[in-house]
Design an enzyme around this catalytic site. Structure first.
Site, mmCIF file in Angstrom:
data_model
loop_
_atom_site.group_PDB
_atom_site.id
_atom_site.type_symbol
_atom_site.label_atom_id
_atom_site.label_comp_id
_atom_site.label_asym_id
_atom_site.label_seq_id
_atom_site.Cartn_x
_atom_site.Cartn_y
_atom_site.Cartn_z
ATOM 1 N N ASP A 52 -0.823 26.649 77.843
ATOM 2 C CA ASP A 52 0.640 26.665 77.711
ATOM 3 C C ASP A 52 1.258 27.222 78.998
ATOM 4 O O ASP A 52 2.484 27.223 79.153
ATOM 5 C CB ASP A 52 1.104 27.417 76.456
ATOM 6 C CG ASP A 52 0.862 28.908 76.542
ATOM 7 O OD1 ASP A 52 0.071 29.338 77.400
ATOM 8 O OD2 ASP A 52 1.456 29.655 75.740
ATOM 9 N N ASP A 63 -4.193 24.591 74.112
ATOM 10 C CA ASP A 63 -3.658 25.945 73.945
ATOM 11 C C ASP A 63 -2.436 25.881 73.024
ATOM 12 O O ASP A 63 -1.460 25.195 73.333
ATOM 13 C CB ASP A 63 -3.236 26.450 75.337
ATOM 14 C CG ASP A 63 -3.069 27.938 75.390
ATOM 15 O OD1 ASP A 63 -3.449 28.626 74.425
ATOM 16 O OD2 ASP A 63 -2.578 28.425 76.427
ATOM 17 N N GLU A 88 -3.508 32.558 71.079
ATOM 18 C CA GLU A 88 -3.234 33.944 71.480
ATOM 19 C C GLU A 88 -3.339 34.792 70.215
ATOM 20 O O GLU A 88 -2.623 34.562 69.240
ATOM 21 C CB GLU A 88 -1.861 34.048 72.151
ATOM 22 C CG GLU A 88 -1.865 33.342 73.492
ATOM 23 C CD GLU A 88 -0.701 33.716 74.408
ATOM 24 O OE1 GLU A 88 0.053 34.657 74.105
ATOM 25 O OE2 GLU A 88 -0.562 33.037 75.444
ATOM 26 N N GLU A 144 -7.600 38.637 78.997
ATOM 27 C CA GLU A 144 -6.668 38.523 80.120
ATOM 28 C C GLU A 144 -6.128 39.896 80.522
ATOM 29 O O GLU A 144 -5.622 40.660 79.681
ATOM 30 C CB GLU A 144 -5.505 37.582 79.736
ATOM 31 C CG GLU A 144 -4.487 37.432 80.850
ATOM 32 C CD GLU A 144 -3.568 36.222 80.695
ATOM 33 O OE1 GLU A 144 -3.745 35.414 79.777
ATOM 34 O OE2 GLU A 144 -2.650 36.097 81.535
HETATM 35 O O1 KIV Z 1 -2.097 29.140 79.346
HETATM 36 C C1 KIV Z 1 -3.081 29.397 80.054
HETATM 37 O O2 KIV Z 1 -3.312 28.776 81.092
HETATM 38 C C2 KIV Z 1 -3.964 30.468 79.625
HETATM 39 C C3 KIV Z 1 -5.063 30.882 80.548
HETATM 40 C C4 KIV Z 1 -4.536 31.521 81.750
HETATM 41 C C5 KIV Z 1 -6.093 31.688 79.867
HETATM 42 O O3 KIV Z 1 -3.790 30.990 78.563
#
Ligand code: KIV
Length: 270
Positions: A42, A81, A113, A180
């Site tokens: 995302d 994501d 998340e 992260e």
């Molecule tokens: O959205 C994303 O790219 C992420 C990564 C940085 C882990 O969540």
């Protein structure tokens, strides 16, 4: 294409490589380079959609980009994501949104998340056949709750909560965990306490794998977080090519004879 079971088995063996991609061409490039996992992050919100955070990114946007990445990928595992509020509000809706990424768009797994509210959801999704990559530490969708994109897990209490949530998501069936922006020694402790692989971003060298945003890696971003690095300078290459094109059009060198087609029969039309 590695399966989620193969990714799980890479824990403690060989470093897992993960990169984001948001379109078919970039997906092809990272796939041909041999990346293990392509994440349709995302982060597309900032990286390619022009938003100033990930919060406005929609399920439709992630779905459309996931389809493009899946079409450009032959080998890597494609992970979609899940964007802000697409999961965790209502169970049936969460399942529908995650299922769509596999059923309609060609992803093999979803990333969520994570927090206390996603433990049961992870178990439900896994039981339904939707593999889940958990994500702890800095979770950018919580930026307003946290008050910024700051390092997480720096106090003993916060670190213990991350270890606890990591173990609970592993028990719920997550096949891997993104960590992260946490201290390297916390990431090392989490990695040691889990059987599933940890994939770090700003989490030091002791995770089982690493992930970065593709725009940062190739040098396309106008700002790169301190824990990332640029391994190329694509923005300068693009600027130079665009300048040359403008000069060639304005100077009359493009299109040249080899770029044009002349049809003799049409000469008499005018
Ligand atoms: O959205 C994303 O790219 C992420 C990564 C940085 C882990 O969540």
């Amino acid at each position: 294409m590695p399966t989620v079971a193969e990714i799980r088995e890479m824990a403690g063996e060989e470093p897992i490589t993960m990169l984001t991609a948001y379109d078919a061409v970039t997906a092809e490039v990272v796939d041909e380079a041999g990346v293990d996992i392509t994440l349709v992050g995302d982060s597309m919100g900032n990286a390619v959609l022009g938003y100033d955070s990930t919060l406005p990114v929609t399920v439709d946007e992630v779905a459309s980009r996931t389809g493009a990445v899946a079409r450009g990928t032959e080998e890597a595992l494609v992970v979609a994501d899940m964007p802000f509020l697409s999961v965790g509000v209502d169970e049936a809706e969460s399942i529908e949104h995650c299922g769509r990424m596999l059923k309609e768009e060609g992803a093999q797994a979803v990333k969520i998340e994570s927090g206390p509210h996603t433990v049961e959801l992870t178990e439900r999704l896994v039981n339904l056949g939707i593999p889940v990559m958990a994500h702890l530490g800095l979770t950018p969708q919580s930026v307003n709750q946290v008050g910024g994109y700051t390092r997480q897990g720096t106090s003993e209490e916060a670190a213990r909560e991350i270890v606890d949530l990591a173990e609970r998501h592993e028990a719920a069936g997550a096949f891997s965990l993104v960590l992260e922006h946490v201290p390297a020694n916390l990431a090392e402790a989490v990695t040691e306490s889990l059987d599933i692989p940890t994939i770090g971003i700003g989490a030091g060298p002791d995770c089982d794998g690493q992930v970065l945003v593709i725009n940062d890696v190739v040098g396309l971003s106008d700002w790169v977080p301190p824990f990332a690095d640029e391994f190329g300078d694509v923005r300068s290459e693009m600027e130079a090519a665009v300048d040359e094109y403008l000069d060639a059009v304005e100077g009359g060198q493009f299109p040249a004879a080899e770029h044009s087609h002349h049809e003799d029969d049409l000469d008499e039309l005018y």
